[in-house]
Design an enzyme around this catalytic site. Structure first.
Site, PDB file in Angstrom:
ATOM      1  N   TRP A 155      67.338  -2.640 -35.523  1.00 35.72           N
ATOM      2  CA  TRP A 155      67.035  -4.064 -35.316  1.00 35.72           C
ATOM      3  C   TRP A 155      67.430  -4.302 -33.857  1.00 35.72           C
ATOM      4  O   TRP A 155      68.608  -4.327 -33.530  1.00 35.72           O
ATOM      5  CB  TRP A 155      67.871  -4.902 -36.277  1.00 35.72           C
ATOM      6  CG  TRP A 155      67.602  -6.368 -36.246  1.00 35.72           C
ATOM      7  CD1 TRP A 155      68.322  -7.323 -35.584  1.00 35.72           C
ATOM      8  CD2 TRP A 155      66.572  -7.053 -36.930  1.00 35.72           C
ATOM      9  NE1 TRP A 155      67.765  -8.556 -35.822  1.00 35.72           N
ATOM     10  CE2 TRP A 155      66.699  -8.428 -36.634  1.00 35.72           C
ATOM     11  CE3 TRP A 155      65.511  -6.645 -37.758  1.00 35.72           C
ATOM     12  CZ2 TRP A 155      65.837  -9.386 -37.148  1.00 35.72           C
ATOM     13  CZ3 TRP A 155      64.660  -7.617 -38.266  1.00 35.72           C
ATOM     14  CH2 TRP A 155      64.821  -8.959 -37.960  1.00 35.72           C
ATOM     15  N   LYS A 192      70.095 -28.161 -46.656  1.00 38.03           N
ATOM     16  CA  LYS A 192      70.546 -27.029 -47.480  1.00 38.03           C
ATOM     17  C   LYS A 192      70.586 -27.443 -48.945  1.00 38.03           C
ATOM     18  O   LYS A 192      70.137 -26.725 -49.818  1.00 38.03           O
ATOM     19  CB  LYS A 192      71.950 -26.539 -47.080  1.00 38.03           C
ATOM     20  CG  LYS A 192      72.080 -25.720 -45.808  1.00 38.03           C
ATOM     21  CD  LYS A 192      71.416 -24.386 -45.832  1.00 38.03           C
ATOM     22  CE  LYS A 192      70.008 -24.430 -45.439  1.00 38.03           C
ATOM     23  NZ  LYS A 192      69.336 -24.365 -44.311  1.00 38.03           N
ATOM     24  N   HIS A 232      72.495 -50.274 -40.915  1.00 36.98           N
ATOM     25  CA  HIS A 232      71.202 -50.890 -40.600  1.00 36.98           C
ATOM     26  C   HIS A 232      70.158 -50.615 -41.681  1.00 36.98           C
ATOM     27  O   HIS A 232      68.990 -50.411 -41.374  1.00 36.98           O
ATOM     28  CB  HIS A 232      70.707 -50.391 -39.243  1.00 36.98           C
ATOM     29  CG  HIS A 232      71.631 -50.774 -38.126  1.00 36.98           C
ATOM     30  ND1 HIS A 232      71.839 -52.078 -37.741  1.00 36.98           N
ATOM     31  CD2 HIS A 232      72.444 -50.025 -37.343  1.00 36.98           C
ATOM     32  CE1 HIS A 232      72.723 -52.121 -36.752  1.00 36.98           C
ATOM     33  NE2 HIS A 232      73.114 -50.872 -36.494  1.00 36.98           N
ATOM     34  N   GLU A 247      71.414 -30.929 -41.521  1.00 37.05           N
ATOM     35  CA  GLU A 247      71.334 -29.558 -42.011  1.00 37.05           C
ATOM     36  C   GLU A 247      72.023 -29.432 -43.379  1.00 37.05           C
ATOM     37  O   GLU A 247      71.516 -28.747 -44.271  1.00 37.05           O
ATOM     38  CB  GLU A 247      71.972 -28.608 -40.973  1.00 37.05           C
ATOM     39  CG  GLU A 247      72.024 -27.148 -41.360  1.00 37.05           C
ATOM     40  CD  GLU A 247      70.672 -26.503 -41.648  1.00 37.05           C
ATOM     41  OE1 GLU A 247      69.626 -27.124 -41.371  1.00 37.05           O
ATOM     42  OE2 GLU A 247      70.677 -25.387 -42.190  1.00 37.05           O
ATOM     43  N   GLU A 299      67.057 -27.946 -50.387  1.00 38.39           N
ATOM     44  CA  GLU A 299      66.308 -26.700 -50.536  1.00 38.39           C
ATOM     45  C   GLU A 299      66.669 -25.951 -51.805  1.00 38.39           C
ATOM     46  O   GLU A 299      65.804 -25.397 -52.467  1.00 38.39           O
ATOM     47  CB  GLU A 299      66.565 -25.776 -49.326  1.00 38.39           C
ATOM     48  CG  GLU A 299      65.856 -26.217 -48.067  1.00 38.39           C
ATOM     49  CD  GLU A 299      66.169 -25.323 -46.878  1.00 38.39           C
ATOM     50  OE1 GLU A 299      65.234 -24.946 -46.157  1.00 38.39           O
ATOM     51  OE2 GLU A 299      67.361 -24.994 -46.653  1.00 38.39           O
ATOM     52  N   CYS A 325      71.944  -2.714 -37.611  1.00 38.55           N
ATOM     53  CA  CYS A 325      71.076  -1.574 -37.872  1.00 38.55           C
ATOM     54  C   CYS A 325      71.669  -0.816 -39.047  1.00 38.55           C
ATOM     55  O   CYS A 325      72.736  -1.148 -39.542  1.00 38.55           O
ATOM     56  CB  CYS A 325      71.029  -0.645 -36.668  1.00 38.55           C
ATOM     57  SG  CYS A 325      70.700  -1.502 -35.137  1.00 38.55           S
ATOM     58  N   ARG A 360      68.690  -4.339 -43.543  1.00 40.01           N
ATOM     59  CA  ARG A 360      69.507  -4.730 -42.377  1.00 40.01           C
ATOM     60  C   ARG A 360      68.687  -4.861 -41.099  1.00 40.01           C
ATOM     61  O   ARG A 360      69.152  -5.412 -40.111  1.00 40.01           O
ATOM     62  CB  ARG A 360      70.561  -3.669 -42.106  1.00 40.01           C
ATOM     63  CG  ARG A 360      71.553  -3.609 -43.180  1.00 40.01           C
ATOM     64  CD  ARG A 360      72.530  -2.507 -42.938  1.00 40.01           C
ATOM     65  NE  ARG A 360      73.691  -2.813 -43.712  1.00 40.01           N
ATOM     66  CZ  ARG A 360      74.878  -3.135 -43.213  1.00 40.01           C
ATOM     67  NH1 ARG A 360      75.086  -3.114 -41.928  1.00 40.01           N
ATOM     68  NH2 ARG A 360      75.863  -3.431 -43.990  1.00 40.01           N
ATOM     69  N   LYS A 380      60.043 -18.173 -46.480  1.00 38.95           N
ATOM     70  CA  LYS A 380      60.956 -17.813 -45.397  1.00 38.95           C
ATOM     71  C   LYS A 380      60.289 -18.007 -44.040  1.00 38.95           C
ATOM     72  O   LYS A 380      60.899 -18.448 -43.083  1.00 38.95           O
ATOM     73  CB  LYS A 380      61.392 -16.353 -45.599  1.00 38.95           C
ATOM     74  CG  LYS A 380      62.452 -15.882 -44.636  1.00 38.95           C
ATOM     75  CD  LYS A 380      63.815 -16.461 -44.980  1.00 38.95           C
ATOM     76  CE  LYS A 380      64.791 -16.350 -43.845  1.00 38.95           C
ATOM     77  NZ  LYS A 380      65.860 -17.350 -43.931  1.00 38.95           N
ATOM     78  N   ASN A 404      75.181   2.083 -34.423  1.00 41.78           N
ATOM     79  CA  ASN A 404      75.026   0.713 -34.889  1.00 41.78           C
ATOM     80  C   ASN A 404      76.104  -0.104 -34.172  1.00 41.78           C
ATOM     81  O   ASN A 404      77.266   0.274 -34.192  1.00 41.78           O
ATOM     82  CB  ASN A 404      75.241   0.721 -36.415  1.00 41.78           C
ATOM     83  CG  ASN A 404      75.199  -0.648 -37.016  1.00 41.78           C
ATOM     84  OD1 ASN A 404      74.735  -1.596 -36.378  1.00 41.78           O
ATOM     85  ND2 ASN A 404      75.673  -0.765 -38.241  1.00 41.78           N
ATOM     86  N   GLY A 405      75.717  -1.198 -33.521  1.00 41.30           N
ATOM     87  CA  GLY A 405      76.696  -2.007 -32.781  1.00 41.30           C
ATOM     88  C   GLY A 405      76.222  -2.210 -31.356  1.00 41.30           C
ATOM     89  O   GLY A 405      75.037  -2.036 -31.061  1.00 41.30           O
TER      90      GLY A 405
HETATM   91  C1  G6P Z   1      60.701 -22.358 -43.067  1.00 36.65           C
HETATM   92  C2  G6P Z   1      62.036 -21.864 -43.603  1.00 36.65           C
HETATM   93  C3  G6P Z   1      63.189 -22.597 -42.909  1.00 36.65           C
HETATM   94  C4  G6P Z   1      63.069 -22.449 -41.400  1.00 36.65           C
HETATM   95  C5  G6P Z   1      61.701 -22.938 -40.903  1.00 36.65           C
HETATM   96  C6  G6P Z   1      61.482 -22.567 -39.435  1.00 36.65           C
HETATM   97  O1  G6P Z   1      60.477 -23.668 -43.497  1.00 36.65           O
HETATM   98  O2  G6P Z   1      62.105 -22.055 -45.005  1.00 36.65           O
HETATM   99  O3  G6P Z   1      64.430 -22.059 -43.332  1.00 36.65           O
HETATM  100  O4  G6P Z   1      64.091 -23.186 -40.791  1.00 36.65           O
HETATM  101  O5  G6P Z   1      60.653 -22.292 -41.643  1.00 36.65           O
HETATM  102  O6  G6P Z   1      61.442 -21.181 -39.332  1.00 36.65           O
HETATM  103  P1  G6P Z   1      61.735 -20.375 -38.004  1.00 36.65           P
HETATM  104  O7  G6P Z   1      61.488 -18.934 -38.384  1.00 36.65           O
HETATM  105  O8  G6P Z   1      60.737 -20.851 -36.984  1.00 36.65           O
HETATM  106  O9  G6P Z   1      63.133 -20.640 -37.606  1.00 36.65           O
END
Ligand code: G6P
Length: 603
Positions: free
Chosen positions: A75, A483, A502, A479, A486, A2, A27, A598, A99-100
């Protein structure tokens, strides 16, 4: 997670607090509020949603003249994002922002209720203001009442309190959550949980140390640590605002990578008592009905699901299916009512995962959302939810959301395993020790990034990457490859190390890059042979391991650990930094890569 601000002086307090909060809104922003004490009159305002809702509510208000004010943007961690749960929290004549997480709030709340205190919200924060007022009632003066209050708090806090009993004063305390005090040239005083809210407003700043507290009034700031009074030492504030929001990092993604240690500590906070995992909203009744788990998600969250799948089967001995949400939706799945459906999502709004959750609900499955956003569509729809507490993630390439999803799922696995009795005694304690150790594993110094930065120049060309690993290191390889794709736009694939022979090994030559995850605590010899097979075909090997691999072209040494999940998290961070450094060298926009979003709320 927060943001908090405070002000003592003559300026228009509404403007000072709102503009400070605006800088901290990144935040978290599910609700906001402020309280102002002018001429012994306290007024407060709260609004759900973005800060502009609070600003609109206060449109006709003005607070000029001498006074004190505190504000907060929230948050949610304890309690829904409602107006009642928004800060500041009030007692009879005092207000607090925090906050915390106060870990022992339940115990303090019980004590206060026995003393006849009435609680309005579901938050942990509210105990602070009532404890303070109870101490006053019991005869302490305001300063001693504050000290006695702070002495009872366990967990993490940056907190500010104002009270009619001490007009003109802000009481403050800090432990394991950031808090700074600043002054402008007129000597007016500002507080904020990040200097982003202070730059351009105040001239000099003092970053409070953990376990410090004190009192501030115009012309006097008293700060105390456990060893007595500290002489305040202010330093000049840096000039650039965007630099401050990124807390000195070049990109939000970079900042978020380095935040992982602290957000994982937040995700664990209050959820482990001795050797027991305690998860809000996860009842024995929910666990008792489970004989299978279905994990469903998209993107990075799907990789978290794959990791959790190994843990559910190995540790909790529960059958587990893992599905990509866009596939699950149309696959006409055969569903059994004794399955628990777990939707994993950072945003809680991803269209495919949300639809999959609706299908599971329609088939009468019990459901759980693992999510970073309270009050999101998935949290509202699922029977139960666990928040991952990562705070806002700005970088489109997910990092800290992934890390906290895995920690939250691991906690759930341990809760289920001890409920079912598949893990007990020393074995359970070993797992608890291991999970508690993760924040310190991720406290990684600059040398590692410097090493990766230097190596990254070898990986800008070539005809593609394979990231390989076994067991949980296979989804980590997926992953790592995601990364890199992306943000560098280079072709990368994650593959199970044992499966390379294989087919994909046909691609091996001196221009194929293979990033090999070689943990010491899980199948080391097996992965080593797979890496040898690739090296024998002249592939370029980047080995990541605590032990040097003699056939590697490049080598990144990770620390010696005793649990494979500790190795997992450290390697996760290595892969994130690797993608970041390659992307920076290629001149790409790290935080906003092309073609991606996002939150994907369309099919
Ligand atoms: C989008 C984002 C990814 C994320 C995916 C799922 O493709 O670019 O970074 O992993 O959505 O999003 P979520 O909010 O459901 O984790």
């Amino acid at each position: 997670m927060c943001g908090i601000v405070g002000f003592i002086g003559n300026k228009e307090k509404k403007d000072v607090v709102l503009s400070g909060l605006k800088e901290l809104e990144y935040r978290g922003y599910d609700s906001a509020g402020m309280a102002v004490l002018n001429d012994e009159e306290i007024r407060y305002f709260k609004a759900v949603g973005k800060l502009e809702n609070l600003a609109n509510k206060m449109q006709d208000e003005s607070f000029l003249g001498f006074g004190v004010a505190i504000g907060h943007t929230r948050w949610a961690t304890h309690g829904k994002p409602t107006e009642i749960n928004a800060h500041p929290h009030l007692g009879e004549h005092s207000f607090v922002v925090h906050n915390g997480i106060i870990e022992n709030y339940a115990e303090l709340k019980d004590e206060l209720i026995k003393e006849g205190v009435h609680f309005a919200s579901q938050t942990d924060t509210e105990v602070i203001v009532h404890l303070f007022e109870l101490n006053l009632k019991q005869g302490l003066d305001a300063k001693s009442a504050w000290e006695a209050t702070i002495a009872r708090l366990r967990g993490a806090y940056a907190t500010l309190l104002i009270s009619k009993t001490a007009p003109g004063v802000i009481f403050f305390a800090k432990d394991a959550a950031p808090l700074a005090i600043a002054k402008d040239s007129a000597g007016e005083i500002f507080f904020a949980s990040s200097d982003a809210a202070l730059i351009g407003v105040a001239k000099e700043v003092l970053y409070l140390e953990d376990k410090s507290h004190g009192f501030a009034s115009l012309g006097e700031i008293k700060i105390y640590s456990a060893n007595g009074e500290i002489k305040p030492a202010f330093t000049a504030l840096p000039p650039d605002k965007s630099y401050a929001q990124k807390e000195g990092y070049r990109y939000f993604m970079e900042k978020e990578i380095y935040e992982q240690s602290s957000v994982i500590a937040d995700a664990l906070m209050g959820r482990i008592k001795g050797s027991e995992v305690v998860l809000e909203g996860v009842s024995d009744e929910l666990l008792g009905e489970i004989d299978e788990i279905i994990l469903c998600a998209c993107g990075t969250s799907y990789h978290a699901a794959l990791v959790a799948g190994y843990l559910f089967e190995r540790v909790a001995r529960v059958r587990c299916k893992i599905a990509i949400a866009s596939e699950f939706r149309y696959s006409e799945p055969v569903l059994n009512e004794r399955s628990l459906f777990i939707a994993i999502s950072q945003s809680g709004e991803t269209a495919d995962t949300l639809e999959a959750l609706k299908i599971a609900k329609a088939a009468n499955l019990k459901s759980l959302a693992i999510c970073n956003v309270d009050n999101s569509s998935m949290v509202r729809l699922a029977d139960a939810s666990l928040l991952t507490r990562a705070g806002i993630e700005k970088g489109v390439a997910s990092t800290k959301a992934f890390a906290t999803q895995i920690i939250t799922l691991w906690l759930f696995v341990l809760r289920l395993a001890s409920f079912k009795g598949t893990l007990r005694g020393e074995a359970l304690e070993r797992e608890i020790t291991a999970i508690k150790h993760i924040p310190s594993v991720l406290n990684i110094g600059n040398e590692l990034q410097e090493k990766i930065r230097r190596i990254s120049k070898h990986y800008l060309h070539g005809h593609g990457f394979f990231f390989i690993g076994r067991d949980v290191f296979y989804p980590l390889a997926l992953e790592g490859a995601l990364k890199l794709k992306e943000i560098s736009y280079l072709h990368a694939e994650g593959y199970p190390a044992g499966e390379m022979k294989h087919g994909p090994i046909a691609l091996a030559d001196e221009r194929l890059f293979c990033v090999v995850l070689m943990p010491k605590n899980l199948l080391y010899e097996k992965v080593k042979s797979n890496a040898q097979e690739l090296a024998a075909r002249d592939a370029n090997i980047l080995a990541i391991s605590p032990d040097e691999f003699e056939l590697s072209d490049d080598f990144i040494r990770t620390s010696a650990q005793t649990h494979y999940m500790a190795e997992f998290f450290e390697m996760m961070m290595v892969l994130q930094i690797f993608a970041l450094e390659v992307s920076i060298r290629l001149g790409n926009d790290v935080d906003m890569p092309r073609n991606l979003a996002k939150s994907v709320t369309v099919e």
